[in-house]
Design a protein around this motif. Structure first.
Motif, PDB file in Angstrom:
ATOM      1  N   MET A  19       0.646  -1.423  -0.275  1.00 23.55           N
ATOM      2  CA  MET A  19      -0.116  -0.266   0.129  1.00 23.55           C
ATOM      3  C   MET A  19       1.114   1.026   0.086  1.00 23.55           C
ATOM      4  N   PRO A  20       1.587   2.014  -0.888  1.00 25.18           N
ATOM      5  CA  PRO A  20       2.331   3.191  -1.212  1.00 25.18           C
ATOM      6  C   PRO A  20       1.592   4.060  -1.053  1.00 25.18           C
ATOM      7  N   HIS A  21       1.959   4.904   0.214  1.00 19.27           N
ATOM      8  CA  HIS A  21       1.502   6.373   0.844  1.00 19.27           C
ATOM      9  C   HIS A  21       2.409   7.223   1.447  1.00 19.27           C
ATOM     10  N   SER A  22       3.573   7.515   0.218  1.00 19.63           N
ATOM     11  CA  SER A  22       4.453   8.007   0.820  1.00 19.63           C
ATOM     12  C   SER A  22       4.020   9.286   0.287  1.00 19.63           C
ATOM     13  N   HIS A  23       2.335  10.067   0.897  1.00 19.83           N
ATOM     14  CA  HIS A  23       2.322  11.016   0.500  1.00 19.83           C
ATOM     15  C   HIS A  23       1.291  11.815   1.736  1.00 19.83           C
ATOM     16  N   PRO A  24       1.449  12.977   1.904  1.00 20.05           N
ATOM     17  CA  PRO A  24       1.209  13.285   3.345  1.00 20.05           C
ATOM     18  C   PRO A  24      -0.596  12.613   3.359  1.00 20.05           C
ATOM     19  N   ILE A  25      -1.174  11.525   4.365  1.00 22.55           N
ATOM     20  CA  ILE A  25      -2.624  11.778   4.208  1.00 22.55           C
ATOM     21  C   ILE A  25      -3.620  12.078   5.401  1.00 22.55           C
ATOM     22  N   GLU A  26      -4.424  11.305   6.199  1.00 26.34           N
ATOM     23  CA  GLU A  26      -5.165  12.224   7.069  1.00 26.34           C
ATOM     24  C   GLU A  26      -5.025  10.051   7.662  1.00 26.34           C
ATOM     25  N   LEU A  27      -4.895  10.317   9.122  1.00 26.45           N
ATOM     26  CA  LEU A  27      -4.973   9.395   9.955  1.00 26.45           C
ATOM     27  C   LEU A  27      -6.316   9.395  11.190  1.00 26.45           C
ATOM     28  N   LEU A  28      -6.739   8.143  10.595  1.00 29.03           N
ATOM     29  CA  LEU A  28      -8.236   7.821  11.814  1.00 29.03           C
ATOM     30  C   LEU A  28      -7.751   6.723  12.416  1.00 29.03           C
ATOM     31  N   ARG A  29      -8.290   7.281  14.093  1.00 27.91           N
ATOM     32  CA  ARG A  29      -8.376   6.356  14.979  1.00 27.91           C
ATOM     33  C   ARG A  29      -9.551   5.777  15.437  1.00 27.91           C
ATOM     34  N   PHE A  30      -9.592   4.736  14.997  1.00 24.55           N
ATOM     35  CA  PHE A  30     -10.822   3.876  15.824  1.00 24.55           C
ATOM     36  C   PHE A  30     -10.609   2.634  17.037  1.00 24.55           C
ATOM     37  N   ASN A  31     -11.666   2.399  17.609  1.00 27.15           N
ATOM     38  CA  ASN A  31     -11.870   0.888  18.284  1.00 27.15           C
ATOM     39  C   ASN A  31     -12.804   0.569  18.471  1.00 27.15           C
ATOM     40  N   THR A  32     -12.766  -0.653  18.964  1.00 28.30           N
ATOM     41  CA  THR A  32     -14.173  -1.668  18.818  1.00 28.30           C
ATOM     42  C   THR A  32     -14.027  -2.297  19.715  1.00 28.30           C
ATOM     43  N   CYS A  33     -15.367  -2.202  19.924  1.00 25.94           N
ATOM     44  CA  CYS A  33     -15.809  -3.188  21.263  1.00 25.94           C
ATOM     45  C   CYS A  33     -17.297  -3.227  21.481  1.00 25.94           C
ATOM     46  N   GLY A  34     -17.125  -4.574  22.089  1.00 19.98           N
ATOM     47  CA  GLY A  34     -17.997  -5.360  21.757  1.00 19.98           C
ATOM     48  C   GLY A  34     -18.348  -6.378  22.946  1.00 19.98           C
ATOM     49  N   SER A  35     -19.397  -7.774  23.197  1.00 14.61           N
ATOM     50  CA  SER A  35     -18.991  -8.495  24.118  1.00 14.61           C
ATOM     51  C   SER A  35     -17.753  -9.558  23.493  1.00 14.61           C
ATOM     52  N   VAL A  36     -17.650 -10.678  24.551  1.00 16.95           N
ATOM     53  CA  VAL A  36     -17.504 -11.943  24.121  1.00 16.95           C
ATOM     54  C   VAL A  36     -17.961 -12.417  23.019  1.00 16.95           C
ATOM     55  N   ILE A  45      14.448   2.147  -1.126  1.00 16.30           N
ATOM     56  CA  ILE A  45      13.724   1.486  -0.170  1.00 16.30           C
ATOM     57  C   ILE A  45      11.855   1.856   0.543  1.00 16.30           C
ATOM     58  N   ILE A  46      11.419   2.579  -0.109  1.00 16.54           N
ATOM     59  CA  ILE A  46       9.952   3.498   0.761  1.00 16.54           C
ATOM     60  C   ILE A  46       9.357   1.822  -0.747  1.00 16.54           C
ATOM     61  N   GLY A  47       9.443   2.409  -1.521  1.00 14.86           N
ATOM     62  CA  GLY A  47       8.948   1.486  -2.533  1.00 14.86           C
ATOM     63  C   GLY A  47       9.333  -0.004  -2.214  1.00 14.86           C
ATOM     64  N   GLU A  48      10.560  -0.411  -1.884  1.00 20.51           N
ATOM     65  CA  GLU A  48      10.382  -1.747  -1.343  1.00 20.51           C
ATOM     66  C   GLU A  48       9.568  -2.455  -0.523  1.00 20.51           C
ATOM     67  N   VAL A  49       8.958  -1.109   0.118  1.00 22.23           N
ATOM     68  CA  VAL A  49       8.800  -2.142   1.990  1.00 22.23           C
ATOM     69  C   VAL A  49       6.948  -1.703   1.267  1.00 22.23           C
ATOM     70  N   SER A  50       6.922  -0.415   0.456  1.00 25.43           N
ATOM     71  CA  SER A  50       5.082  -0.564  -0.145  1.00 25.43           C
ATOM     72  C   SER A  50       4.735  -1.815  -0.850  1.00 25.43           C
ATOM     73  N   ALA A  51       6.581  -3.081  -1.291  1.00 24.49           N
ATOM     74  CA  ALA A  51       5.749  -3.431  -2.094  1.00 24.49           C
ATOM     75  C   ALA A  51       6.092  -5.219  -1.616  1.00 24.49           C
ATOM     76  N   ALA A  52       6.691  -4.834  -0.324  1.00 31.17           N
ATOM     77  CA  ALA A  52       6.822  -5.828   0.300  1.00 31.17           C
ATOM     78  C   ALA A  52       6.169  -7.108   1.114  1.00 31.17           C
ATOM     79  N   ARG A  53       6.378  -8.277   0.735  1.00 35.74           N
ATOM     80  CA  ARG A  53       4.704  -9.503   0.804  1.00 35.74           C
ATOM     81  C   ARG A  53       5.196 -10.013   1.987  1.00 35.74           C
TER      82      ARG A  53
END
Lengths: 438, 312
Positions: A1-18, B278-286
């Motif tokens: 999942m390449p994302h070496s550009h600035p993106i937003e961060l969402l924090r969430f939690n999950t809850c429910g019973s066993v 390295i960033i390219g490699e990490v993002s493609a890593a399996r």
């Protein structure tokens, strides 16, 4: 999942019973969003032979400790990370057993969004009300009610609607979520988690991941009123660099609002008015800074300021008192004791405090407050009165999560025993505006 | 600034700076664990951001197994000097000499032996807090770790009895003899670390980039062939960790993805010359990062067991 550009961060939690399928749901999100690596899938397949009778057990991804795998439960908050091209996610997987409510508070306190799981067969149970109540109490802006195991009720819309109605019945009692989404799903089979289900033609909303990727979180931070708890006094003691000789900075994280260079501020509790001369950061001076940035403020006047003081804007001043009302979630086996001394940590200061009264306690079956319960036991939530050894400068939790919250620490053991949310101040602090004069 | 909004790296950064300043304010004698690896490189920049223009108000501490990559040691020493920090190094070999630790028969890896050495260093300098670069995304036991992780007077972690951590209010109180491990990068992923290294233009040891090296196949991984044993007056520190005549040995173009020591670090075949590669490699890593760590392969609960005993 390449994302070496600035993106937003969402924090969430999950809850429910066993057994509501929380861990399975997170496993499904990771699996279907292709956030799993080959060795993780391999480890999963290995453990499937032992526990799952050959079928991959997605819950094994999050139930990390050996003790948990043996007992098949989640004993503590586990954090998971995944990303899609649209957002990055931090997931707090919080367990559902009654005795672990404290972990839900831990996992949810910093969340933008809470997912409450409901087993479609069981419908609304005490845990559903408890978790929804806690999410509301903590001021989490966004709520998702995930009605899970819909495959086991034949994907009946009536059943979904029934549960939805029951929850919408008590939601108004809990106060303000910014938005609430109800999603029918089967985490086990992946319906409406990442991919749309073919079983719910009657459902017009988003999938869970679709919602997580798009829910509006930009205004989740409080930008309205400037609050800056002083965390660390930054005073270089560098004999070789003369330019630093007079440097006196106040380092901290902005708890709310915006501060500008040249702006007038008040230092509390001293009540002295001065001007922000510089907003110093390692990357250079800023013209303005905002919540939740970390910065180092330099003020016009050389005032005696230390950790625990608060720098605020001139408008909307906070309260100041040593007699406080709060709601508290109790987190220790030893019940709350009135008259006993605790440490209370609020923003960046720790003071001694005594609980003078336990006024009420929430009954999670009715969501009503029961008066004068005498004490609060582990996982109880109730209203208390506290007296502190030194006045606190504070806001109500409902307007400011960071200047309206505190923890109670037991003396001696140093355990964190309570999480508190302050009621709004009865009146704002009235500093004697003696402008600083040399 | 047109919009009052932080992107994910800025958010992770401000969270980590807040944590570091809490350490400086709340503890008497903190230390920062600096190995020269990519995570602790980020910690150093965060320390600069938290404390400048003042000096970083804590020494750096590193525990050597004696099997380190020389490139890493050189980098570590140079970086500490650049920042004007005091660097304390304690080694497993010294611990053997002092009787603090003892070689485990049949066990070549000294990973486990870092535990008593670290605990002895904490005692020697009376550290009440050690900042480390561990991340929750590394491993399942780490995923349950707090930012402020309490250790009793035996240095042990008790996962079932952790202090709840609420909002940004960290309970830093410890009694004498107890200490805290603090992990400012808790919420960072491997990708975040490389994104941050890129954004901040941080130098990393050259073994993160591809180079030619002789490696041998063991346990499904390519392990570096240790340096030759030259001093015949001393026992070979790599005894048992050298390729056997039957092992496949080859010269390959490779790099490290995560660094333990030469015995526990699997090399990956790779052609990366820049951080972007390295960033390219990490993002493609399996496979996950710790999938190249022999120390974690011992059992599914290897990390859990080590952490309970006092590992960082």
């Amino acid at each position: 999942m390449p994302h070496s550009h600035p993106i937003e961060l969402l924090r969430f939690n999950t809850c429910g019973s066993v057994d509501d399928g929380k861990s399975t749901l997170i496993g499904r999100l990771l699996y279907d969003s292709k956030s799993l690596m080959e060795d993780q899938v391999e480890a999963l397949e290995k453990s499937a032979d032992i526990t799952g009778g050959g079928q991959i057990n997605l819950a094994n991804l999050t139930d990390g400790l050996r003790a948990e795998r043996e007992q098949g439960i989640t004993i503590d908050v586990a954090y998971r990370y995944f990303a899609t091209p649209k957002r990055k996610f931090i997931v707090a997987d919080t367990p559902g057993h009654v005795q672990y409510t404290r972990n839900m508070v831990t996992g949810a306190s910093n969340a933008n969004l809470s997912i409450v799981l409901v087993d479609a067969r069981q419908g609304v149970i005490e845990q559903t009300r408890r978790h929804t109540y806690i999410a509301a109490l903590l001021g989490i802006p966004h709520l998702v009610i995930a009605i899970n195991k819909m495959d086991l009720v034949d994907w009946k819309q009536e059943r979904f609607q029934e549960i939805r109605d029951e929850i919408e019945d008590f939601l108004p009692k809990l106060g303000a979520f910014r938005d609430v989404k109800f999603i029918p799903m089967s985490a086990l089979n992946g319906d409406n988690v990442v991919d749309f289900s073919k079983h719910t033609p009657w459902y017009e909303g988003p999938t869970l991941l679709g919602h997580l990727e798009t829910v509006h979180i930009a205004s989740d931070w409080n930008m309205s009123t400037f609050r800056f708890p002083v965390q660390w006094v930054n005073r270089p003691n560098n004999p070789t660099d003369k330019s630093l000789h007079d440097f006196r900075g106040l380092s901290g994280q902005i708890a709310s609002g915006i501060v500008c260079k040249g702006q007038q501020v008040v230092v509390l509790p001293a009540g002295i008015r001065t001007t922000v001369k510089d907003i110093w950061t390692y990357d250079g001076s800023l013209a303005e800074a905002f919540c939740p940035q970390s910065a180092t403020l330099c003020l016009e006047h050389d005032i005696d300021i230390s950790r625990g003081d608060m720098i605020v804007g001139l408008e909307n001043l906070p309260g100041r008192s040593s007699e406080l009302s709060a709601r508290v979630c109790w987190m220790n086996q030893r019940p709350l004791q009135t008259g006993k001394k605790y440490f209370l940590k609020h923003t960046t200061q720790t003071v001694q405090a005594v609980v003078t009264a336990v006024e009420n306690k929430i009954n999670f079956d009715t969501l009503e407050a029961v008066d004068a319960p005498g004490t609060l036991a582990m996982n109880d939530i109730g209203g208390i009165k506290i007296r502190t050894a030194k006045p606190l400068v504070f806001d109500g939790y409902s307007t400011n999560r960071l200047t309206g919250s505190f923890i109670l620490i037991e003396q001696g053991t140093n355990l964190t025993v309570g999480a508190g949310m302050l009621a709004p101040p009865l009146e704002a602090v009235k500093p004697e505006y003696s402008d600083f004069a040399i | 600034m047109s919009s009052y909004h932080l992107d994910h790296l800025q958010y992770l950064e401000t969270e980590a700076i807040h944590v570091m300043r809490e350490v400086a304010a709340e503890f008497e004698r903190p230390a920062l664990l600096f190995s020269g690896g990519k995570d602790s490189i980020c910690l150093l920049r965060l320390a600069e951001k938290a404390f400048r223009p003042s000096d970083i108000p804590m020494p750096f501490l590193n525990v050597e197994t004696g099997h380190e990559f020389p490139e890493l040691i050189e980098f570590r020493d140079r970086r500490a000097k650049q920042l004007g920090a005091k660097l304390i190094v304690r080694t497993v070999d010294e611990a053997f000499a002092k009787g603090i630790a003892h070689p485990t028969p049949g066990q070549v890896s000294r990973n486990q032996l870092q535990i008593p050495v670290l605990l002895a260093a904490i005692e020697e300098f009376q550290f009440d807090c050690a900042i480390g670069g561990a991340r929750r995304d590394e491993e399942k036991a780490r995923a349950k770790e707090r930012f402020f992780s309490f250790r009793d007077s035996f240095g042990q972690w008790d996962p079932k009895n952790q202090r709840p951590e609420i909002w940004n209010l960290y309970n830093a109180r410890v009694n004498p003899g107890e200490n805290m491990r603090v992990f400012p990068l808790s919420n960072w992923t491997e990708m975040d670390v490389w994104d941050y290294i890129k954004k901040e233009q941080l130098e990393v040891p050259n073994i993160y980039f591809s180079h030619e090296r002789e490696c041998y196949r063991k346990g499904g991984q390519w392990l570096p062939v240790p340096p030759p044993h030259t001093d015949a007056t001393k026992p070979d520190p790599y005894e048992g960790a050298r390729p056997k005549p039957t092992d496949t040995v080859k010269k390959m173009i490779c790099r490290v993805r995560t660094i333990a020591d030469m015995i526990s670090t699997g090399m990956i075949e790779s052609k990366t010359e820049t951080i972007d590669d390295i960033i390219g490699e990490v993002s493609a890593a399996r496979v996950t990062e710790r999938g190249t760590r022999a120390d974690d392969k011992a059992s599914e609960a290897a990390m859990e067991d080590r952490k309970k005993a006092g590992y960082f």
